[in-house]
Design a protein around this motif. Structure first.
Motif, PDB file in Angstrom:
ATOM      1  N   ASP A 129       0.863  -1.177   0.000  1.00 29.33           N
ATOM      2  CA  ASP A 129       0.000   0.000   0.000  1.00 29.33           C
ATOM      3  C   ASP A 129       0.903   1.231   0.000  1.00 29.33           C
ATOM      4  OD1 ASP A 129      -1.705   2.178   0.736  1.00 29.33           O
ATOM      5  OD2 ASP A 129      -3.100   0.772   1.660  1.00 29.33           O
ATOM      6  N   ILE A 130       0.693   2.134  -0.946  1.00 30.13           N
ATOM      7  CA  ILE A 130       1.576   3.307  -1.046  1.00 30.13           C
ATOM      8  C   ILE A 130       1.465   4.215   0.168  1.00 30.13           C
ATOM      9  CG2 ILE A 130       1.590   3.316  -3.572  1.00 30.13           C
ATOM     10  CD1 ILE A 130      -0.461   5.660  -3.406  1.00 30.13           C
ATOM     11  N   ARG A 131       0.468   4.022   1.013  1.00 27.80           N
ATOM     12  CA  ARG A 131       0.314   4.842   2.214  1.00 27.80           C
ATOM     13  C   ARG A 131       1.131   4.326   3.388  1.00 27.80           C
ATOM     14  NH1 ARG A 131      -6.095   4.356   2.268  1.00 27.80           N
ATOM     15  NH2 ARG A 131      -5.396   2.248   1.686  1.00 27.80           N
ATOM     16  N   SER A 132       1.727   3.133   3.232  1.00 23.54           N
ATOM     17  CA  SER A 132       2.532   2.547   4.306  1.00 23.54           C
ATOM     18  C   SER A 132       3.959   3.086   4.259  1.00 23.54           C
ATOM     19  CB  SER A 132       2.544   1.022   4.178  1.00 23.54           C
ATOM     20  OG  SER A 132       3.479   0.460   5.075  1.00 23.54           O
ATOM     21  N   ARG A 133       4.333   3.874   5.240  1.00 18.53           N
ATOM     22  CA  ARG A 133       5.667   4.489   5.250  1.00 18.53           C
ATOM     23  C   ARG A 133       6.753   3.427   5.355  1.00 18.53           C
ATOM     24  NH1 ARG A 133       9.485   6.380   8.893  1.00 18.53           N
ATOM     25  NH2 ARG A 133      10.615   8.245   8.174  1.00 18.53           N
ATOM     26  N   GLU A 134       6.598   2.497   6.276  1.00 11.73           N
ATOM     27  CA  GLU A 134       7.636   1.483   6.495  1.00 11.73           C
ATOM     28  C   GLU A 134       7.817   0.605   5.258  1.00 11.73           C
ATOM     29  OE1 GLU A 134       5.118   2.111   8.515  1.00 11.73           O
ATOM     30  OE2 GLU A 134       6.220   3.141  10.121  1.00 11.73           O
ATOM     31  N   ARG A 135       6.710   0.182   4.682  1.00  9.85           N
ATOM     32  CA  ARG A 135       6.782  -0.704   3.518  1.00  9.85           C
ATOM     33  C   ARG A 135       7.414   0.011   2.328  1.00  9.85           C
ATOM     34  NH1 ARG A 135       7.433  -5.286   1.438  1.00  9.85           N
ATOM     35  NH2 ARG A 135       5.800  -6.317   0.223  1.00  9.85           N
ATOM     36  N   MET A 136       7.005   1.234   2.081  1.00  7.72           N
ATOM     37  CA  MET A 136       7.513   1.946   0.928  1.00  7.72           C
ATOM     38  C   MET A 136       8.955   2.401   1.121  1.00  7.72           C
ATOM     39  SD  MET A 136       5.159   1.439  -1.153  1.00  7.72           S
ATOM     40  CE  MET A 136       6.154   2.163  -2.455  1.00  7.72           C
ATOM     41  N   LEU A 137       9.354   2.692   2.340  1.00  9.43           N
ATOM     42  CA  LEU A 137      10.773   3.005   2.594  1.00  9.43           C
ATOM     43  C   LEU A 137      11.645   1.818   2.201  1.00  9.43           C
ATOM     44  CD1 LEU A 137      10.733   4.879   6.034  1.00  9.43           C
ATOM     45  CD2 LEU A 137      11.494   5.809   3.839  1.00  9.43           C
ATOM     46  N   ALA A 138      11.216   0.620   2.563  1.00  9.07           N
ATOM     47  CA  ALA A 138      11.993  -0.581   2.234  1.00  9.07           C
ATOM     48  C   ALA A 138      12.048  -0.804   0.729  1.00  9.07           C
ATOM     49  CB  ALA A 138      11.386  -1.793   2.934  1.00  9.07           C
ATOM     50  N   ILE A 139      10.928  -0.601   0.048  1.00 13.95           N
ATOM     51  CA  ILE A 139      10.879  -0.840  -1.396  1.00 13.95           C
ATOM     52  C   ILE A 139      11.670   0.221  -2.158  1.00 13.95           C
ATOM     53  CG2 ILE A 139       9.336  -0.897  -3.403  1.00 13.95           C
ATOM     54  CD1 ILE A 139       7.203  -2.124  -1.536  1.00 13.95           C
ATOM     55  N   VAL A 194      -5.702   8.283  -0.550  1.00 16.43           N
ATOM     56  CA  VAL A 194      -4.833   7.564  -1.489  1.00 16.43           C
ATOM     57  C   VAL A 194      -4.108   8.523  -2.436  1.00 16.43           C
ATOM     58  CG1 VAL A 194      -4.763   5.893  -3.386  1.00 16.43           C
ATOM     59  CG2 VAL A 194      -6.193   5.458  -1.374  1.00 16.43           C
ATOM     60  N   ASN A 195      -4.865   9.393  -3.089  1.00 16.04           N
ATOM     61  CA  ASN A 195      -4.283  10.219  -4.148  1.00 16.04           C
ATOM     62  C   ASN A 195      -3.385  11.331  -3.627  1.00 16.04           C
ATOM     63  OD1 ASN A 195      -5.777   8.599  -5.804  1.00 16.04           O
ATOM     64  ND2 ASN A 195      -7.263  10.139  -6.396  1.00 16.04           N
ATOM     65  N   VAL A 196      -3.675  11.858  -2.452  1.00 15.44           N
ATOM     66  CA  VAL A 196      -2.867  12.959  -1.917  1.00 15.44           C
ATOM     67  C   VAL A 196      -1.899  12.462  -0.847  1.00 15.44           C
ATOM     68  CG1 VAL A 196      -2.913  15.254  -0.859  1.00 15.44           C
ATOM     69  CG2 VAL A 196      -4.758  14.555  -2.407  1.00 15.44           C
ATOM     70  N   ARG A 197      -2.442  11.841   0.208  1.00 20.04           N
ATOM     71  CA  ARG A 197      -1.546  11.382   1.284  1.00 20.04           C
ATOM     72  C   ARG A 197      -0.610  10.279   0.802  1.00 20.04           C
ATOM     73  NH1 ARG A 197      -6.489  11.867   4.334  1.00 20.04           N
ATOM     74  NH2 ARG A 197      -6.445  13.795   5.554  1.00 20.04           N
ATOM     75  N   GLY A 198      -1.103   9.425  -0.099  1.00 17.76           N
ATOM     76  CA  GLY A 198      -0.233   8.385  -0.650  1.00 17.76           C
ATOM     77  C   GLY A 198       0.923   8.982  -1.437  1.00 17.76           C
ATOM     78  N   THR A 199       0.631  10.016  -2.230  1.00 15.32           N
ATOM     79  CA  THR A 199       1.679  10.703  -2.995  1.00 15.32           C
ATOM     80  C   THR A 199       2.655  11.404  -2.060  1.00 15.32           C
ATOM     81  OG1 THR A 199       0.140  11.046  -4.837  1.00 15.32           O
ATOM     82  CG2 THR A 199       2.116  12.433  -4.791  1.00 15.32           C
ATOM     83  N   GLU A 200       2.135  12.056  -1.032  1.00 17.52           N
ATOM     84  CA  GLU A 200       3.003  12.735  -0.058  1.00 17.52           C
ATOM     85  C   GLU A 200       3.922  11.741   0.637  1.00 17.52           C
ATOM     86  OE1 GLU A 200       2.481  16.102   3.424  1.00 17.52           O
ATOM     87  OE2 GLU A 200       0.921  14.570   3.207  1.00 17.52           O
ATOM     88  N   ASN A 201       3.397  10.571   0.969  1.00 21.46           N
ATOM     89  CA  ASN A 201       4.223   9.547   1.606  1.00 21.46           C
ATOM     90  C   ASN A 201       5.356   9.110   0.695  1.00 21.46           C
ATOM     91  OD1 ASN A 201       4.813   7.476   3.676  1.00 21.46           O
ATOM     92  ND2 ASN A 201       4.096   6.044   2.119  1.00 21.46           N
ATOM     93  N   LEU A 202       5.065   8.915  -0.586  1.00 22.14           N
ATOM     94  CA  LEU A 202       6.106   8.494  -1.530  1.00 22.14           C
ATOM     95  C   LEU A 202       7.172   9.571  -1.714  1.00 22.14           C
ATOM     96  CD1 LEU A 202       3.929   6.753  -4.264  1.00 22.14           C
ATOM     97  CD2 LEU A 202       5.596   5.652  -2.768  1.00 22.14           C
ATOM     98  N   LEU A 203       6.758  10.818  -1.773  1.00 22.38           N
ATOM     99  CA  LEU A 203       7.725  11.914  -1.909  1.00 22.38           C
ATOM    100  C   LEU A 203       8.644  11.979  -0.686  1.00 22.38           C
ATOM    101  CD1 LEU A 203       5.315  14.562  -3.430  1.00 22.38           C
ATOM    102  CD2 LEU A 203       7.392  13.724  -4.540  1.00 22.38           C
ATOM    103  N   ASN A 204       8.083  11.795   0.491  1.00 21.39           N
ATOM    104  CA  ASN A 204       8.914  11.793   1.702  1.00 21.39           C
ATOM    105  C   ASN A 204       9.851  10.588   1.716  1.00 21.39           C
ATOM    106  OD1 ASN A 204       7.955  14.178   2.887  1.00 21.39           O
ATOM    107  ND2 ASN A 204       6.155  13.131   3.723  1.00 21.39           N
ATOM    108  N   CYS A 205       9.386   9.466   1.194  1.00 22.92           N
ATOM    109  CA  CYS A 205      10.249   8.287   1.076  1.00 22.92           C
ATOM    110  C   CYS A 205      11.428   8.565   0.144  1.00 22.92           C
ATOM    111  CB  CYS A 205       9.449   7.081   0.574  1.00 22.92           C
ATOM    112  SG  CYS A 205       8.334   6.365   1.790  1.00 22.92           S
ATOM    113  N   LEU A 255      12.943  11.426  -0.225  1.00 20.74           N
ATOM    114  CA  LEU A 255      13.913  12.222   0.540  1.00 20.74           C
ATOM    115  C   LEU A 255      14.672  11.340   1.522  1.00 20.74           C
ATOM    116  CD1 LEU A 255      11.797  15.423   1.331  1.00 20.74           C
ATOM    117  CD2 LEU A 255      13.369  15.034  -0.576  1.00 20.74           C
ATOM    118  N   GLU A 256      13.967  10.408   2.160  1.00 16.53           N
ATOM    119  CA  GLU A 256      14.596   9.549   3.164  1.00 16.53           C
ATOM    120  C   GLU A 256      15.550   8.540   2.555  1.00 16.53           C
ATOM    121  OE1 GLU A 256      14.392   9.196   6.689  1.00 16.53           O
ATOM    122  OE2 GLU A 256      13.727  11.266   6.490  1.00 16.53           O
ATOM    123  N   THR A 257      15.222   8.029   1.363  1.00 16.78           N
ATOM    124  CA  THR A 257      16.020   6.959   0.750  1.00 16.78           C
ATOM    125  C   THR A 257      16.883   7.443  -0.404  1.00 16.78           C
ATOM    126  OG1 THR A 257      14.188   6.343  -0.717  1.00 16.78           O
ATOM    127  CG2 THR A 257      14.302   5.229   1.425  1.00 16.78           C
TER     128      THR A 257
END
Length: 357
Positions: A61-71, A100-111, A113-115
């Motif tokens: 799920d693109i909204r999962s910070r931990e999962r998307m950081l790993a991917i 999904v469309n906004v918070r999910g995108t924001e999560n990916l953008l932050n990922c 920066l982190e990765t």
């Protein structure tokens, strides 16, 4: 020699995403790894074994910070094609679309920066630009055309506009290792082609022949293969040394005829023939849509009633609104890979195979 890159494609098992995966594998010999992310994963049987060696498919799920950081860790490019599309209107609530469309995108953008991901390409939509709530027309507009976007016609369009702004705001941000994040958003109109279950639904409705749009209203459509190409070209430009110089938003279309939205489906199925006259006066259709909206509001605490017709659908079908992609041709070197004749034939063949099955 072109650099080897690791790509992450969200929504990679969906309509546009699956075309992105296939085109990337076909056109890219210098892929280090291709990571496909989707909530519902599936295999890619048409890919050869050599291609599959570099392919990794993740159910996430693109909204999962931990999962998307790993991917995203160790990736160079994210192509974010995952999205909730609200059709028919009311399929999703405003809260679901925003989540999904906004918070999910924001999560990916932050990922990113982190990765330390340096390139982010977002699949936006013409709906992020208009039509607005009044149905103001716009013909051959560009990315900077003056247009009142203070209130768009749909919750979906509003969510895509908000996500698009996040993509623009993140452009040039510093990643954890001191690099710069290069971002851009692509705005296609309605996308058609092989694999579009929406088109199958549209055609089933269009077969009834009932006209709900004025004949002189025009809009653009675009073939999925050309949209996929635009994404890959944008990714290549952003990954280049001068990637930060590219603009944050690009309109995308091809040489598909500019035509009435309903009549477009006559091109894709011989069983579709739209009536010459409106099924009801437009004012009456809008009144019926308003009644359905009231019923939906009253039933909201008990169930999710999806109206058969909505104000947004009527507004889009009766507003001439289309954009040009001159800037994408200039900056990205974009030129459609598939002609209208090829796009149409590939789509017709797929639709016939689906209806026959």
């Amino acid at each position: 020699m072109p650099q080897e890159l690791t790509y992450v494609i969200t929504g990679g098992c969906g309509f546009l995403g699956s075309h992105l995966v296939r085109m990337l594998v076909e056109r890219k010999e210098h892929i280090r790894e291709l990571r496909v992310v989707d909530k519902k994963v599936r295999d890619f049987p048409t890919l050869d074994d050599k291609s599959k060696d570099k392919l990794r498919v993740y159910e996430a799920d693109i909204r999962s910070r931990e999962r998307m950081l790993a991917i995203c860790s160790g990736a160079d490019v994210i192509i974010h094609a995952a999205s909730l599309i609200d059709f028919p209107d009311g399929t999703y609530t405003q809260e679901e679309l925003w989540d999904v469309n906004v918070r999910g995108t924001e999560n990916l953008l932050n990922c990113c920066l982190e990765t330390n991901v340096r390139c982010f390409v977002y699949t936006s939509s013409v709906d992020a630009f208009g039509p607005n709530w009044r149905g103001d027309p716009l013909e051959d507009g560009d990315e900077e055309s003056p247009y009142d976007r203070s209130r768009l016609s749909s919750a979906y369009g509003t969510s895509k506009m908000a996500a698009e702004r996040l993509v623009q705001e993140m452009k040039g941000r510093t990643t954890k290792n001191g690099g710069k994040l290069h971002t851009c958003a692509l705005r296609p109109p309605h996308i058609y082609g092989e694999g579009s279950t929406l088109d199958l639904s549209f055609i089933e409705v269009a077969k009834r022949g009932a006209r709900i749009s004025k004949p002189d209203v025009k809009a653009r459509q675009v073939y999925v293969g050309n949209v996929a190409l635009a994404h890959l070209l944008a990714a290549e430009k952003l990954a280049s040394p001068d990637g930060i110089a590219y603009d944050p938003v690009y309109n995308i279309h091809d040489d598909t005829p500019i035509t009435n939205y309903q009549e477009f489906f006559e091109y894709l199925s011989p069983d579709v023939k739209i009536q010459e006259r409106m099924v009801l006066p437009l004012w009456l259709l809008f009144f019926i849509a308003r009644v359905f909206a009231s019923v939906r509001f009253l039933l909201k605490p008990f169930c999710n009633f999806v109206p058969p017709v909505s104000r947004n659908v009527l507004l889009n079908c009766n507003t001439t609104f289309y954009l040009n992609c001159a800037k994408a041709r200039r900056d990205l070197g974009y030129s459609p890979l598939y002609t209208w004749e090829q796009s149409r034939q590939r789509t017709v063949d797929w639709i016939e195979s689906q209806l026959a099955g």
